[in-house]
Scaffold this motif. Structure first.
Motif, PDB file in Angstrom:
ATOM      1  N   TRP A  77       0.833  -1.212   0.000  1.00  0.00           N
ATOM      2  CA  TRP A  77       0.000   0.000   0.000  1.00  0.00           C
ATOM      3  C   TRP A  77       0.868   1.263   0.000  1.00  0.00           C
ATOM      4  O   TRP A  77       0.640   2.183  -0.792  1.00  0.00           O
ATOM      5  CB  TRP A  77      -0.909   0.005   1.236  1.00  0.00           C
ATOM      6  CG  TRP A  77      -1.559   1.338   1.456  1.00  0.00           C
ATOM      7  CD1 TRP A  77      -2.604   1.884   0.763  1.00  0.00           C
ATOM      8  CD2 TRP A  77      -1.164   2.325   2.421  1.00  0.00           C
ATOM      9  NE1 TRP A  77      -2.891   3.142   1.232  1.00  0.00           N
ATOM     10  CE2 TRP A  77      -2.022   3.435   2.254  1.00  0.00           C
ATOM     11  CE3 TRP A  77      -0.192   2.371   3.406  1.00  0.00           C
ATOM     12  CZ2 TRP A  77      -1.922   4.572   3.049  1.00  0.00           C
ATOM     13  CZ3 TRP A  77      -0.077   3.501   4.198  1.00  0.00           C
ATOM     14  CH2 TRP A  77      -0.945   4.587   4.004  1.00  0.00           C
ATOM     15  N   TRP A  78       1.866   1.308   0.858  1.00  0.00           N
ATOM     16  CA  TRP A  78       2.698   2.507   0.967  1.00  0.00           C
ATOM     17  C   TRP A  78       3.468   2.772  -0.323  1.00  0.00           C
ATOM     18  O   TRP A  78       3.538   3.908  -0.794  1.00  0.00           O
ATOM     19  CB  TRP A  78       3.671   2.370   2.132  1.00  0.00           C
ATOM     20  CG  TRP A  78       4.585   3.544   2.274  1.00  0.00           C
ATOM     21  CD1 TRP A  78       5.872   3.666   1.830  1.00  0.00           C
ATOM     22  CD2 TRP A  78       4.255   4.801   2.890  1.00  0.00           C
ATOM     23  NE1 TRP A  78       6.380   4.900   2.135  1.00  0.00           N
ATOM     24  CE2 TRP A  78       5.408   5.629   2.785  1.00  0.00           C
ATOM     25  CE3 TRP A  78       3.123   5.302   3.519  1.00  0.00           C
ATOM     26  CZ2 TRP A  78       5.443   6.921   3.292  1.00  0.00           C
ATOM     27  CZ3 TRP A  78       3.164   6.588   4.020  1.00  0.00           C
ATOM     28  CH2 TRP A  78       4.300   7.391   3.904  1.00  0.00           C
ATOM     29  N   SER A  79       4.033   1.732  -0.911  1.00  0.00           N
ATOM     30  CA  SER A  79       4.856   1.925  -2.097  1.00  0.00           C
ATOM     31  C   SER A  79       4.027   2.294  -3.320  1.00  0.00           C
ATOM     32  O   SER A  79       4.550   2.883  -4.269  1.00  0.00           O
ATOM     33  CB  SER A  79       5.683   0.672  -2.387  1.00  0.00           C
ATOM     34  OG  SER A  79       4.843  -0.422  -2.684  1.00  0.00           O
ATOM     35  N   ARG A  80       2.718   2.004  -3.292  1.00  0.00           N
ATOM     36  CA  ARG A  80       1.866   2.325  -4.446  1.00  0.00           C
ATOM     37  C   ARG A  80       0.732   3.277  -4.071  1.00  0.00           C
ATOM     38  O   ARG A  80      -0.287   3.333  -4.753  1.00  0.00           O
ATOM     39  CB  ARG A  80       1.303   1.031  -5.041  1.00  0.00           C
ATOM     40  CG  ARG A  80       2.365   0.106  -5.598  1.00  0.00           C
ATOM     41  CD  ARG A  80       1.761  -0.920  -6.553  1.00  0.00           C
ATOM     42  NE  ARG A  80       0.958  -1.909  -5.851  1.00  0.00           N
ATOM     43  CZ  ARG A  80      -0.152  -2.456  -6.350  1.00  0.00           C
ATOM     44  NH1 ARG A  80      -0.617  -2.066  -7.532  1.00  0.00           N
ATOM     45  NH2 ARG A  80      -0.802  -3.362  -5.669  1.00  0.00           N
ATOM     46  N   ARG A  81       0.940   4.042  -3.001  1.00  0.00           N
ATOM     47  CA  ARG A  81      -0.149   4.891  -2.509  1.00  0.00           C
ATOM     48  C   ARG A  81      -0.519   5.998  -3.480  1.00  0.00           C
ATOM     49  O   ARG A  81      -1.638   6.519  -3.427  1.00  0.00           O
ATOM     50  CB  ARG A  81       0.221   5.474  -1.142  1.00  0.00           C
ATOM     51  CG  ARG A  81       1.401   6.420  -1.164  1.00  0.00           C
ATOM     52  CD  ARG A  81       1.897   6.694   0.247  1.00  0.00           C
ATOM     53  NE  ARG A  81       2.987   7.666   0.286  1.00  0.00           N
ATOM     54  CZ  ARG A  81       4.247   7.391  -0.017  1.00  0.00           C
ATOM     55  NH1 ARG A  81       4.575   6.167  -0.417  1.00  0.00           N
ATOM     56  NH2 ARG A  81       5.173   8.323   0.056  1.00  0.00           N
ATOM     57  N   HIS A  82       0.392   6.402  -4.378  1.00  0.00           N
ATOM     58  CA  HIS A  82       0.087   7.448  -5.362  1.00  0.00           C
ATOM     59  C   HIS A  82      -0.314   6.859  -6.714  1.00  0.00           C
ATOM     60  O   HIS A  82      -0.541   7.615  -7.658  1.00  0.00           O
ATOM     61  CB  HIS A  82       1.302   8.357  -5.543  1.00  0.00           C
ATOM     62  CG  HIS A  82       1.716   9.064  -4.283  1.00  0.00           C
ATOM     63  ND1 HIS A  82       0.843   9.803  -3.510  1.00  0.00           N
ATOM     64  CD2 HIS A  82       2.929   9.118  -3.638  1.00  0.00           C
ATOM     65  CE1 HIS A  82       1.484  10.294  -2.466  1.00  0.00           C
ATOM     66  NE2 HIS A  82       2.737   9.890  -2.520  1.00  0.00           N
ATOM     67  N   ASP A  83      -0.392   5.548  -6.787  1.00  0.00           N
ATOM     68  CA  ASP A  83      -0.740   4.863  -8.030  1.00  0.00           C
ATOM     69  C   ASP A  83      -2.244   4.557  -8.026  1.00  0.00           C
ATOM     70  O   ASP A  83      -2.726   3.864  -7.126  1.00  0.00           O
ATOM     71  CB  ASP A  83       0.068   3.570  -8.135  1.00  0.00           C
ATOM     72  CG  ASP A  83      -0.139   2.836  -9.453  1.00  0.00           C
ATOM     73  OD1 ASP A  83      -1.104   3.162 -10.175  1.00  0.00           O
ATOM     74  OD2 ASP A  83       0.648   1.914  -9.735  1.00  0.00           O
ATOM     75  N   PRO A  84      -3.002   5.058  -9.002  1.00  0.00           N
ATOM     76  CA  PRO A  84      -4.440   4.767  -9.030  1.00  0.00           C
ATOM     77  C   PRO A  84      -4.749   3.268  -9.051  1.00  0.00           C
ATOM     78  O   PRO A  84      -5.825   2.844  -8.623  1.00  0.00           O
ATOM     79  CB  PRO A  84      -4.903   5.436 -10.333  1.00  0.00           C
ATOM     80  CG  PRO A  84      -3.896   6.499 -10.591  1.00  0.00           C
ATOM     81  CD  PRO A  84      -2.585   5.946 -10.102  1.00  0.00           C
ATOM     82  N   ALA A  85      -3.801   2.470  -9.535  1.00  0.00           N
ATOM     83  CA  ALA A  85      -4.010   1.022  -9.588  1.00  0.00           C
ATOM     84  C   ALA A  85      -3.656   0.338  -8.276  1.00  0.00           C
ATOM     85  O   ALA A  85      -3.882  -0.860  -8.110  1.00  0.00           O
ATOM     86  CB  ALA A  85      -3.182   0.409 -10.722  1.00  0.00           C
ATOM     87  N   GLY A  86      -3.076   1.086  -7.331  1.00  0.00           N
ATOM     88  CA  GLY A  86      -2.659   0.491  -6.075  1.00  0.00           C
ATOM     89  C   GLY A  86      -3.811   0.307  -5.105  1.00  0.00           C
ATOM     90  O   GLY A  86      -4.913   0.819  -5.306  1.00  0.00           O
ATOM     91  N   PRO A  87      -3.572  -0.416  -4.007  1.00  0.00           N
ATOM     92  CA  PRO A  87      -4.631  -0.654  -3.013  1.00  0.00           C
ATOM     93  C   PRO A  87      -4.947   0.621  -2.236  1.00  0.00           C
ATOM     94  O   PRO A  87      -4.082   1.482  -2.045  1.00  0.00           O
ATOM     95  CB  PRO A  87      -4.008  -1.715  -2.095  1.00  0.00           C
ATOM     96  CG  PRO A  87      -2.543  -1.504  -2.226  1.00  0.00           C
ATOM     97  CD  PRO A  87      -2.314  -1.078  -3.642  1.00  0.00           C
ATOM     98  N   SER A  88      -6.180   0.754  -1.800  1.00  0.00           N
ATOM     99  CA  SER A  88      -6.589   1.894  -0.987  1.00  0.00           C
ATOM    100  C   SER A  88      -6.334   1.595   0.487  1.00  0.00           C
ATOM    101  O   SER A  88      -6.076   0.449   0.884  1.00  0.00           O
ATOM    102  CB  SER A  88      -8.081   2.171  -1.193  1.00  0.00           C
ATOM    103  OG  SER A  88      -8.854   1.095  -0.683  1.00  0.00           O
TER     104      SER A  88
END
Length: 246
Positions: A77-88
């Motif tokens: 989550w933290w590593s993809r927090r700015h990615d729309p495809a990442g987990p909320s």
């Protein structure tokens, strides 16, 4: 981006964590009853646990990412927090609840299979600075491994690589490499070979969290930013799992 509906992903995380916890605790109880030799018991427990981990990652990664570990989910989550495809953040919270519930259910199942009370609080104290250091190391390398594989486009190697690291860390660290808050919590519910007293759980979890934070920083230092959304989605089906062992 994973397209599996959230309820199915949560079910996969709960079932996978439950099976992993059941094998972890059950193999420890079985080994304790079959051999008086501490080394043989440890070897049997570690071997059963890492084999189960590799199988479960391979089976359930296409469904949920096969985290089975709140810190793996948090790192994702933290590593993809700015990615729309990442987990909320909501998905992260639900993943953690599924993992905790699965761990408790799996440990209870192991207890029941060996004619023990479904819930039996552990009495084995594990509170010492060297154990916390070991937990930090085991967890930090786990997170570095998971993120490093994904960011370098090698997520397909996760079943073997994660299981191999957990097996190595079990033997190479003084704590036995719990490296997983959900399984640490679950192990407090079985007064058996793999148990940890409830009062020792917070120290382990704090050490694991500190190690995961360092592992996350090292992953960024060594591998850079996460893969673009399209590439990350392609490899997320091979995401990663969590530990285990004694």
């Amino acid at each position: 981006m994973m397209t599996t509906p959230l309820p199915r992903r949560l079910a996969a995380e709960a079932v996978g964590t439950a099976v992993l916890a059941a094998v972890l605790v059950g193999s420890g109880i079985q080994a304790s009853g079959l051999s008086p030799d501490g080394g043989v018991r440890f070897l049997a427990n570690v071997l059963a646990s890492v084999l189960a981990l590799a199988v479960l990652i391979a089976l359930l990664a296409p469904v949920s990412g096969a985290h089975f570990n709140p810190l793996v989910s948090a790192a994702d989550w933290w590593s993809r927090r700015h990615d729309p495809a990442g987990p909320s953040a909501r998905e992260l919270g639900l993943y953690v609840l599924a993992q905790l519930g699965g761990a408790a259910a799996g440990v209870g199942l192991a207890n029941a299979m060996f004619e023990r009370p479904f819930v039996q609080l552990a009495s084995q104290q594990r509170s010492s600075g060297h154990l916390w250091l070991a937990e930090g190391v085991a967890t930090g390398v786990l997170i570095l491994l998971v993120l490093g594989l994904l960011r370098s486009g090698r997520g397909r190697y996760a079943p073997v690589a994660v299981a191999a690291w957990i097996g190595a860390a079990c033997w190479g660290t003084s704590s036995g490499s719990f490296a997983n808050p959900a399984l640490t919590f679950g192990r407090a519910l079985s007064d058996s070979y793999t148990g940890i007293a409830p009062g020792s759980v917070p120290g382990f979890v704090l050490a694991q969290t500190a190690g995961a934070t360092i592992g996350l920083a090292l992953a960024t230092l060594l591998f850079g930013a996460p893969l673009p959304a399209a590439a990350a989605g392609r490899d997320s089906a091979q995401a990663v799992a969590a530990p285990v062992v004694t």
